[in-house]
Design an enzyme around this catalytic site. Structure first.
Site, PDB file in Angstrom:
ATOM      1  N   CYS A  84       2.777  -4.955   6.864  1.00 58.30           N
ATOM      2  CA  CYS A  84       2.489  -4.695   5.451  1.00 58.30           C
ATOM      3  C   CYS A  84       3.678  -4.007   4.785  1.00 58.30           C
ATOM      4  CB  CYS A  84       1.241  -3.834   5.310  1.00 58.30           C
ATOM      5  SG  CYS A  84      -0.295  -4.687   5.753  1.00 58.30           S
ATOM      6  N   HIS A 103       0.817  -1.211   0.000  1.00 56.60           N
ATOM      7  CA  HIS A 103       0.000   0.000   0.000  1.00 56.60           C
ATOM      8  C   HIS A 103       0.850   1.260   0.000  1.00 56.60           C
ATOM      9  CE1 HIS A 103       0.601   1.067   4.305  1.00 56.60           C
ATOM     10  NE2 HIS A 103       0.649  -0.237   4.501  1.00 56.60           N
TER      11      HIS A 103
END
Length: 572
Positions: A480, A461
């Protein structure tokens, strides 16, 4: 097989098969008046193999072997020897197989784990005498087969199951059929070449193999000279310092400087080039300044670098032979993402990965969709560990960051005014509330999210915290992967989709409208952990073992009784 041999074989196996079938035991036959073992060996070598495999001993000549595998292998062959001739001598294929076992160290493995020494000694003692009292042809046969099949399996699929090392190694090594492998190697014109062909096909395996040989040669020559700390806090070009002489010798030993090492204590332009080359190869800030980090990296022993290469050769065996015609590879210790198409890197960008306490896992998946202007729902663990402390200090924190708080996780739950909640009273019960951050400049996922199905709830992301991409060490996330150029990655992932050109994607971004775009041709994505590799220019690269995974892997292999080099300096 002769009728007599069949009778002896059936007689030898009957107790085992009968017990497996649940039949009642029977009285043993009368003791023969001749040497039964010698008779079986002379009349039917296949029966001698069968008799040995019936035994429950899981060692051969004192060496542990995979007895269940050997039973399956020889049962399919009718218990016919693979490497031995009728007179008990070793065929040429067996000698070539032994040579391959002896060379296992070249691939970061260990010849002793494949019985190379005992086989060689028995082969020398055995010669052509099929009835030597010191050894038996059956022992030699079984050791060779066990060693060859183990080496073949380890060379391609690794020595240990990834999940047995760490739960966040969600990688499935290639499936290997030991029986098929053993038969294929034995049938090959050159068993050694057949075993060599099983090496991982990834591009830098051959380079790591050559690098391992060079590092071992450096170790045999006494290792690399240590570099003392300079008198000043930092050693910069133009300075004179006694440490300069050792620095020249160290860089010359690792090939980062060419030519004869000067005795000068002046930090000159030539030395600066060598320092910068070394810094670039080790993921350090390339500034030519020899500070604490550079000195510490220079003084990592060559034995530790050997262990690092071995660990990386091992992890490479877990991944598929083909990473995908179009794929994305994230190398966690290098904090870097590369998009690859037809073997060529078309995108190269910095990333931010998980902290040491929230490590980014290792796995392969696909990018299935791209979310423009994503919302972000805070996981319960993060709500308790990260957000509750902030709310106890500032009850208005969530409102300031664009969050909506819902009374529960149920569909249709009512929104609450987060500024009026008594967060001290809520405490760890915060997990019962749903905290969702709306799209906007403060959104933790930035403007884009790349979905990659996995069991860890991690993804790629964007991020509003762009300033952290300028740092050398970028382990800041909760697991992440934050990408440095999300628009470029989206262009790669959605290339060829006429419905979603860059202009249309930008329109959605500008309107802060959430939209999930399905990737028509899912792109393979691999989250890797490579602390040593050979780059496109042929340079051996090293990175800091940020999570300590190299030691973790080598220790797990050692616990299985297999041979590995050890890392002496604690890093990660």
């Amino acid at each position: 097989m002769t009728p007599l041999a069949r009778l002896i074989l059936a007689f030898a196996l009957a107790p085992v098969w009968g017990a497996a079938a649940g039949t009642l035991p029977v009285d043993p036959p009368a003791t023969p008046t001749v040497d039964a073992a010698a008779t079986i060996r002379v009349i039917a070598p296949d029966v001698a193999l069968a008799r040995r495999l019936v035994e429950e001993r899981r060692t051969v000549a004192g060496r542990p072997v995979d007895l269940p595998m050997l039973r399956r292998f020889y049962a399919q062959r009718g218990f016919r020897p693979l490497w031995l001739g009728d007179d008990g001598s070793v065929r040429d294929a067996g000698r070539k197989a032994l040579a391959a076992l002896q060379a296992a160290g070249l691939d970061g493995l260990a010849a002793d784990d494949y019985h190379a020494g005992p086989i060689a000694r028995r082969l020398d003692a055995h010669s052509l005498d099929a009835h030597s009292d010191e050894t038996t042809p059956v022992e030699l046969e079984l050791l060779l087969t066990d060693g060859v099949i183990a080496l073949a399996t380890h060379r391609r699929a690794g020595r240990i199951a990834p999940r047995s090392v760490s739960v966040d190694f969600a990688v499935t090594p290639p499936a290997m059929d030991p029986v098929a492998i053993g038969n294929a190697v034995a049938a090959a014109a050159d068993p050694a070449a057949a075993l060599e062909a099983l090496a991982p096909p990834q591009g830098d395996h051959a380079g790591l193999k050559a690098a391992l040989a060079a590092l071992r040669a450096a170790d045999a020559a006494g290792g690399w000279p240590r570099v003392p700390a300079p008198r000043a806090a930092k050693l910069e070009p133009g300075m004179r310092d006694p440490a300069v002489r050792a620095l020249r010798q160290r860089l010359a030993a690792s090939g980062d400087m060419t030519g004869a090492a000067s005795a000068s204590d002046l930090y000159d332009a030539t030395l600066r080039q060598g320092v910068e080359r070394f810094q670039a190869r080790h993921g350090l800030e390339v500034d030519g300044i020899v500070g604490t980090s550079t000195v510490a990296t220079l003084n990592v022993p060559v034995t530790d670098r050997i262990a690092q290469v071995v660990a990386n050769m091992e992890r490479a065996r877990w991944f598929p032979a083909d990473l995908g015609e179009r794929h994305v590879a994230v190398n966690v210790p290098d904090y870097r993402l590369q998009a690859v198409e037809n073997g060529r890197v078309v995108q190269d960008m910095r990333v931010i990965v998980g902290t040491k306490l929230r490590r980014t896992p290792i796995f392969s998946s696909t990018i299935t969709s791209v979310v423009l202007n994503p919302t972000w729902t805070v996981p319960v663990s993060l709500a308790r560990e990260d957000y509750l402390p902030k709310l106890l200090k500032n009850p208005g924190y969530l409102a300031e960051k664009g969050f909506t708080v819902y009374s529960s996780w149920a569909a249709g739950a009512a929104p609450l005014d987060s500024r009026r909640i008594n967060w001290k009273a809520v405490g760890t019960g915060i997990g019962r509330l749903k905290l969702r951050q709306d799209p906007g400049p403060e959104n933790a996922l930035g403007q884009m999210k790349f979905n990659i199905p996995n069991g860890f709830d991690v993804y790629l992301h964007d991020t509003p915290g762009r300033e952290k991409f300028g740092q050398t060490v970028r382990a800041f996330s909760s697991g992440c992967v934050r990408v440095g150029d999300p628009k470029a990655l989206a262009a790669f992932v959605l290339a060829g989709d006429p419905d979603w050109p860059a202009e249309k994607r930008q329109q959605y971004l500008d309107r802060r409208e959430t939209k999930t775009v399905t990737v028509r041709r899912p792109v393979a994505v691999h989250l890797l952990y490579k602390t040593a590799w050979v780059d496109e220019a042929g340079l051996l690269q090293f990175r800091d073992d940020v999570y300590g995974r190299d030691s973790e892997l080598l220790e797990a292999i050692a616990r299985r009784g297999l041979s590995v080099p050890r890392i002496t300096l604690a890093r990660g």
